[in-house]
Scaffold this motif. Structure first.
Motif, short mmCIF file in Angstrom:
data_model
loop_
_atom_site.label_atom_id
_atom_site.label_comp_id
_atom_site.label_asym_id
_atom_site.label_seq_id
_atom_site.Cartn_x
_atom_site.Cartn_y
_atom_site.Cartn_z
N ARG A 199 0.84 -1.20 0.00
CA ARG A 199 0.00 0.00 0.00
C ARG A 199 0.88 1.26 0.00
O ARG A 199 0.64 2.20 -0.77
N PHE A 200 1.89 1.26 0.86
CA PHE A 200 2.77 2.42 0.93
C PHE A 200 3.46 2.67 -0.40
O PHE A 200 3.47 3.81 -0.91
N LEU A 201 4.07 1.65 -0.98
CA LEU A 201 4.80 1.84 -2.23
C LEU A 201 3.87 2.26 -3.37
O LEU A 201 4.27 3.04 -4.24
N ASN A 202 2.64 1.78 -3.36
CA ASN A 202 1.70 2.19 -4.39
C ASN A 202 1.33 3.67 -4.27
O ASN A 202 1.04 4.33 -5.27
N THR A 203 1.33 4.21 -3.05
CA THR A 203 1.00 5.62 -2.89
C THR A 203 2.12 6.53 -3.38
O THR A 203 1.88 7.73 -3.60
N ILE A 204 3.33 5.98 -3.57
CA ILE A 204 4.43 6.82 -4.06
C ILE A 204 4.85 6.42 -5.49
O ILE A 204 5.95 6.73 -5.92
N GLY A 205 3.98 5.73 -6.21
CA GLY A 205 4.25 5.47 -7.61
C GLY A 205 4.46 4.04 -8.01
O GLY A 205 4.65 3.76 -9.20
N GLY A 206 4.42 3.10 -7.05
CA GLY A 206 4.49 1.69 -7.40
C GLY A 206 5.87 1.08 -7.21
O GLY A 206 6.82 1.72 -6.76
N TYR A 207 5.98 -0.19 -7.62
CA TYR A 207 7.19 -0.98 -7.33
C TYR A 207 7.17 -2.24 -8.18
O TYR A 207 6.13 -2.64 -8.71
N THR A 208 8.30 -2.88 -8.31
CA THR A 208 8.36 -4.21 -8.90
C THR A 208 7.89 -5.22 -7.86
O THR A 208 8.37 -5.21 -6.72
N ARG A 209 6.97 -6.08 -8.26
CA ARG A 209 6.36 -7.00 -7.31
C ARG A 209 6.79 -8.44 -7.61
O ARG A 209 7.45 -8.71 -8.62
N SER A 210 6.38 -9.33 -6.74
CA SER A 210 6.60 -10.76 -6.98
C SER A 210 5.25 -11.45 -7.12
O SER A 210 4.24 -10.98 -6.61
N PHE A 211 5.27 -12.58 -7.82
CA PHE A 211 4.05 -13.37 -8.07
C PHE A 211 4.09 -14.64 -7.25
O PHE A 211 5.09 -15.35 -7.23
N SER A 212 2.99 -14.96 -6.59
CA SER A 212 2.76 -16.22 -5.90
C SER A 212 3.68 -16.37 -4.70
O SER A 212 4.05 -15.39 -4.07
N ASN A 213 4.04 -17.61 -4.36
CA ASN A 213 4.76 -17.87 -3.12
C ASN A 213 5.64 -19.10 -3.27
O ASN A 213 5.57 -19.82 -4.26
N TYR A 214 6.47 -19.33 -2.27
CA TYR A 214 7.34 -20.51 -2.26
C TYR A 214 6.55 -21.79 -1.98
O TYR A 214 6.99 -22.87 -2.36
N SER A 215 5.42 -21.67 -1.32
CA SER A 215 4.68 -22.85 -0.90
C SER A 215 4.11 -23.62 -2.07
O SER A 215 4.16 -24.85 -2.09
N HIS A 216 3.49 -22.92 -3.03
CA HIS A 216 2.87 -23.62 -4.16
C HIS A 216 2.93 -22.79 -5.44
O HIS A 216 1.96 -22.70 -6.18
N GLY A 217 4.09 -22.17 -5.70
CA GLY A 217 4.24 -21.31 -6.86
C GLY A 217 4.06 -22.02 -8.18
O GLY A 217 3.41 -21.50 -9.10
N ALA A 218 4.62 -23.21 -8.33
CA ALA A 218 4.46 -23.97 -9.57
C ALA A 218 3.01 -24.42 -9.74
O ALA A 218 2.47 -24.42 -10.86
N ALA A 219 2.38 -24.83 -8.66
CA ALA A 219 0.98 -25.27 -8.72
C ALA A 219 0.06 -24.13 -9.13
O ALA A 219 -0.91 -24.34 -9.86
#
Length: 775
Positions: A131-151
């Protein structure tokens, strides 16, 4: 200010507790009275509040304080820190954020978090930082998680959505008393099911397994570790080599096909592509029939046992369960795809007691009926930056800015990250090949971290901001799986100068002209009342009542009635495959996916297939490293949280993490119970304490994750890790070009007794500080 009730409620990832108070501070945490199987992890929380490695004041790496971004990252993890006051720390953070976004753009900021820092909906580190980073113009994000990223990637290709993975799980009440045979790939461990992201009222896996047994089901656990499945299951044990489950499932499918045991009517009506898969199964496409004898050579499970299991599966109402762990390996997409195909061949998908489901026992609550509404969460806003990475590709991104990579049919480019901002989670626990991560971690110009204790992440930061723990702030937690909304009352004042993440971000946002956008004019109490009000609106729309906020806050917890309507996974599709078509290109279960085939990935073809892992006991590398390492989830903590706590510390041996090894493997190496051992491969080495156990198949060793990273020479690659962190050994590579998940469980090692004086564990001591305090 919100009042603290006489008997406060504390809501955590591992359960709900009632706090006993004295002089305004909790002195004990007692499990919620309705929990039949409470977790002991909470007993680590109170002592951790005042632990010597608690971060009490803002601190800055010495050379970074002196030279800012001109200082190289080479000293991260090794240099002393200088404590500064809050205004100086906040000014420094704001200045760095402003510099990077104006000089390089917001895509040069990586917003890291792993989300498990709090069960609360407001003080949720991942929501707060995004939320904070989006209020100052955004950021590079990550997708999914280590638990079931391939799934997360493969399941939608097969059934259109994450059905049976994230949503629409067949409930336990439609398994117990209906399933005659439950086959559990990866087992169902009670230690994993003691946690859940939104909080837990009732730990239910042991009771669910007992109900299945009492309902007449036979249970089979397929895992290289016998006690991967809770004892209540009284399960038969089938122990293939690690990483060979797909070969086993292909042989089960081959037996079903050649013995005319598969449900051809279901296949014809509900699936597409079986002809292509069947040709592969019988060897017409590659000359290799996937027979039980073929699988025996790979899995070391006797061919007759494989055939017998296939016949039992066809003769009974059979439910296939698969843990999240199986997809955290080379080609981790394949077992998930193959499990759905095997369930389709049995023809019982959509029926009570039949079909498939993923993650039962991987966390608590999977298999509980869920009400049809979403609990509120802190809005994160919109991110205008399109750049992202699969979550486990952090080191790749930092080491190869501008480099391209494949992901789910797209060709993407790694952004040039200049600043890493992390709040919640610990990559020096959950990432693989930590020596490689150390090298990558030197590349950004600035690393900013919110942390409560001096763990590996904090020690490798430039600016460290002390964060309050969940015992030191008020929050509201909600769980769809546990049909509850619960308070988490503040039961201690923040240690030292620690502040809640929200307060930290609000102060930085003010310096960047974004305070109003970030806070919306609300303080902590106003946000909690707002989120609870949304919860009341959504539950009321479903005919469910919650008390007013003040009553809720006083009582601490509100439970909803159990959801009445629930169905097996894909039940509606089974009833009417045309009217309830899946969101796949064909509208059906895709045994062969033309979409995936068109990607042209050599490591993920158009149908499930056996592709030998890069590291497994059948690989040439096993001559040098003949033990397969399973880096499982810990029983005494969540990830690395509270490794410093009493519960985790009591389980260590001579201060090190225990590693289990079969007695035969130990005898061959002259290793005795309790010996300090060195575990090693070409990526690194660590010390641990040996525990001899016949619960493992020979050739397998088990070292849980979560030990705080503790190299003998901080900040230096390739040195001995002395505490027992398995991720100095695991490989940092994607599961495939399709999913790019983490492949931690494809890992070969060797082990030897460590003779001589072992170096002391020092990760729970504070780091070095430069003399004096700036500011």
């Amino acid at each position: 200010m919100l009042p603290t009730p006489r008997r406060p409620t504390v809501t955590t990832h591992w359960g709900i507790y009632r706090a006993a108070m004295a002089d305004g501070r909790a002195i004990a945490l007692d499990p919620f009275e309705g929990d039949p199987d409470p977790s002991p992890i909470a007993q680590s929380m109170l002592g951790a509040l005042d632990h010597p490695c608690r971060i009490l004041r803002p601190a800055v790496r010495r050379s970074f304080l002196e030279r800012g971004a001109a200082a190289t990252g080479a000293g991260r993890g090794a240099e002393p820190f200088v404590e500064v006051d809050w205004p100086q720390a906040l000014d420094l953070v704001a200045r760095e954020l402003d510099r990077v976004r104006h000089d390089f753009g917001n895509s040069a900021i990586f917003g890291g978090s792993y989300g498990w820092a709090s069960a609360g909906r407001f003080h949720h580190a991942q929501s707060q930082i995004h939320r904070f980073l989006n209020t100052i113009g955004g950021y590079t994000r990550s997708f999914s998680n280590y638990s079931h990223g391939a799934a997360d990637v493969i399941v939608p290709h097969v059934v259109g959505e994450r059905l049976g993975l994230h949503v629409e799980h067949t409930p336990w009440r439609l398994i117990a008393g209906h399933a005659e045979l439950i086959v559990m790939f990866g087992g169902i461990g009670a230690k994993n099911a003691q946690v859940s992201s939104g909080g837990i009222v009732r730990h239910g896996v042991r009771a669910a397994l007992r109900a299945c047994r009492e309902g007449g089901a036979e249970l089979v656990s397929i895992s290289p570790i016998r006690d991967d499945t809770a004892a209540e299951a009284e399960a038969e044990w089938m122990a293939p080599r690690p990483g060979t489950d797909v070969a086993l499932m292909l042989a089960l499918a081959h037996t079903l096909l050649v013995e005319d045991l598969c449900d051809t009517g279901f296949i014809e009506r509900y699936t597409i592509g079986f002809e292509r898969f069947g040709a592969y199964l019988v060897g017409r496409t590659d000359g290799v029939p996937k027979t039980a004898e073929w699988a025996q050579e790979i899995t070391q499970v006797p061919a007759e046992d494989i055939r017998a299991l296939a016949r039992r599966m066809a003769a009974k109402r059979t439910f296939l369960m698969m843990s999240w762990s199986l997809q955290r390996a080379d080609h981790g997409e394949q077992p998930y795809w193959m499990a759905i195909v095997l369930a389709a061949m049995l023809g019982q998908i959509g029926l009570p007691g039949g079909g498939y489901g993923f993650g039962f026992g991987s966390v608590n609550g999977i298999g509980n009926p869920i009400h049809d509404f979403a609990w509120p969460s802190l809005p994160q806003g919109d991110n205008p930056v399109p750049d992202f990475i699969p979550v486990a590709r952090i080191a790749d991104m930092l080491l190869d800015p501008g480099g391209s990579f494949d992901f789910n049919g797209r060709r993407l480019v790694y952004p040039d990250i200049r600043l890493v901002y992390w709040a919640g989670g610990n990559p020096f626990h959950h990432h693989q090949d930590l020596n490689r991560l150390l090298r990558a971690w030197r590349r950004p110009e600035t690393v900013i971290v919110h942390e409560s204790w001096w763990n590996g992440l904090a020690r490798h930061a430039d600016i460290v901001l002390p964060a309050a723990t969940q015992l030191e702030r008020n929050d509201v937690a909600c769980s769809s799986r546990d049909r509850m909304i619960s308070a988490s009352h503040k039961v201690a004042e923040p240690a030292g100068e620690a502040r809640a993440d929200f307060a930290i971000f609000a102060a930085i946002a003010e310096r960047l002209g974004a305070r109003e956008a970030f806070t919306e004019g609300r303080d902590e109490e106003a946000w909690l009342r707002q989120l609870y009000g949304v919860a009341r609106q959504r539950t009321a729309a479903k005919g469910l009542d919650l008390p007013d906020f003040d009553t809720f806050w006083r009582e601490g917890i509100a439970l909803l009635p159990e959801a009445e309507h629930s169905e097996p996974t894909l039940a509606a599709f089974r009833r009417d495959p045309a009217g309830n078509a899946l969101r796949t290109p064909s509208g059906r279960i895709e045994i062969f996916s033309q979409s995936i085939a068109a990607f042209g990935y050599d490591d993920c073809p158009g149908h499930p297939a056996w592709i030998a892992p890069k590291e497994w006991l059948g690989a040439p590398e096993a001559e040098r490293y003949p033990l397969h390492l399973i880096s499982s989830q810990p029983a005494t903590k969540l990830h690395s949280q509270y490794d410093l706590g009493a519960v985790a510390q009591a389980a260590k041996i001579k201060g090190r993490e225990p590693v289990r090894i079969h007695p035969d493997d130990a005898a061959a190496r002259g290793i005795g119970d309790g010996d300090i051992v060195r575990i090693f491969n070409g990526r690194g080495a660590c010390l641990a304490a040996a525990v001899l156990s016949a619960e493992l198949r020979p050739g397998v060793v088990q070292l849980a994750t979560g030990a705080w990273f503790d190299p003998v020479e901080p900040g230096v690659e390739g040195v001995l890790e002395k505490h027992g962190n398995p991720n100095v050994l695991t490989a940092d590579r994607g599961t495939s070009r399709l999913g790019q998940g983490c492949a931690a469980h494809s890992c070969l090692v060797e082990m030897e007794r460590f003779d001589g004086a072992a170096p002391p564990v020092t990760c729970f001591d504070p780091p070095a500080f430069a003399a004096g305090r700036s500011g």
